[in-house]
Design an enzyme around this catalytic site. Structure first.
Site, short mmCIF file in Angstrom:
data_model
loop_
_atom_site.label_atom_id
_atom_site.label_comp_id
_atom_site.label_asym_id
_atom_site.label_seq_id
_atom_site.Cartn_x
_atom_site.Cartn_y
_atom_site.Cartn_z
N HIS A 77 -1.89 2.63 4.22
CA HIS A 77 -2.58 3.63 5.04
C HIS A 77 -3.97 3.16 5.45
O HIS A 77 -4.53 2.23 4.87
CB HIS A 77 -2.67 4.95 4.28
CG HIS A 77 -1.35 5.66 4.16
ND1 HIS A 77 -1.21 6.87 3.54
CD2 HIS A 77 -0.11 5.33 4.60
CE1 HIS A 77 0.06 7.26 3.59
NE2 HIS A 77 0.74 6.33 4.23
N GLU A 79 -6.90 4.57 5.12
CA GLU A 79 -7.98 4.77 4.15
C GLU A 79 -8.09 3.62 3.14
O GLU A 79 -9.20 3.08 2.96
CB GLU A 79 -7.81 6.12 3.42
CG GLU A 79 -7.76 7.32 4.33
CD GLU A 79 -6.36 7.73 4.76
OE1 GLU A 79 -6.14 8.93 5.00
OE2 GLU A 79 -5.47 6.84 4.85
N CYS A 102 -3.51 11.64 2.38
CA CYS A 102 -2.44 12.03 1.46
C CYS A 102 -2.95 11.94 0.02
O CYS A 102 -4.05 11.43 -0.23
CB CYS A 102 -1.21 11.13 1.66
SG CYS A 102 -1.42 9.45 1.00
N CYS A 105 -3.81 8.31 -1.17
CA CYS A 105 -5.08 7.82 -0.62
C CYS A 105 -6.27 8.54 -1.27
O CYS A 105 -7.31 7.92 -1.50
CB CYS A 105 -5.11 8.00 0.90
SG CYS A 105 -3.98 6.88 1.75
#
Length: 156
Positions: A77, A79, A102, A105
């Site tokens: 992801h 992040e 999420c 993360c």
């Protein structure tokens, strides 16, 4: 007299996150992140994509089907990519991200020292992952706020 037609800090940093998202090759969800320190300096950027050395021509971008034939076990992801790409300490930093993080993360965000999350979309609001993410953020004292969609125009 100075110009009064300039963008806010939130628009500026979210603009960088959105520009970073355009590097993603995900055909469905392009997410970008920009981490800013207390002095309003960009210290990390990232977008969602496969790990280094994992060819996006070989790994799947599908959302449905057998787990190993979808993108979910492989994509990193935005992040964590921004955290891993950071150039300095993230203690007290602010994360600008196009999609609310999420739960996986959020764990990394908390551990990195980021203290504020600014986001555009909360399309997974009230899902189990979202609830877990917000519960952890609240427990860790991380502020989060949604900003309205931004419309940045380049003037010459």
């Amino acid at each position: 007299m100075k110009s009064t037609n300039y963008i806010s800090w939130d628009e500026y940093f979210m603009g960088v996150a959105l520009l970073s998202a355009q590097r993603s090759k995900d055909p469905n969800t392009k997410v970008g992140a920009c981490i800013v320190n207390k002095k309003k300096r960009i210290v990390g950027i990232g977008y969602n994509g496969f790990p280094l050395g994992c060819s996006d021509d070989i790994y799947p971008w599908d959302r449905d089907g057998d787990f190993l034939d979808t993108k979910y076990p492989y994509v990193v992801h935005a992040e964590p990519n921004a955290i891993l790409n950071s150039t300095s300490s993230l203690d007290g930093a602010t994360l600008y991200v196009s999609l609310f993080p999420c739960h996986e993360c959020m764990k990394l965000i908390i551990q990195s020292g980021i203290k504020e999350i600014v986001y555009l979309s909360d399309k997974y609001n009230d899902t189990p992952s979202d609830k877990a993410s917000k519960k952890m953020a609240d427990s860790a004292g991380i502020k989060y706020r949604k900003i309205p969609n931004i419309d940045i125009r380049i003037e010459h």
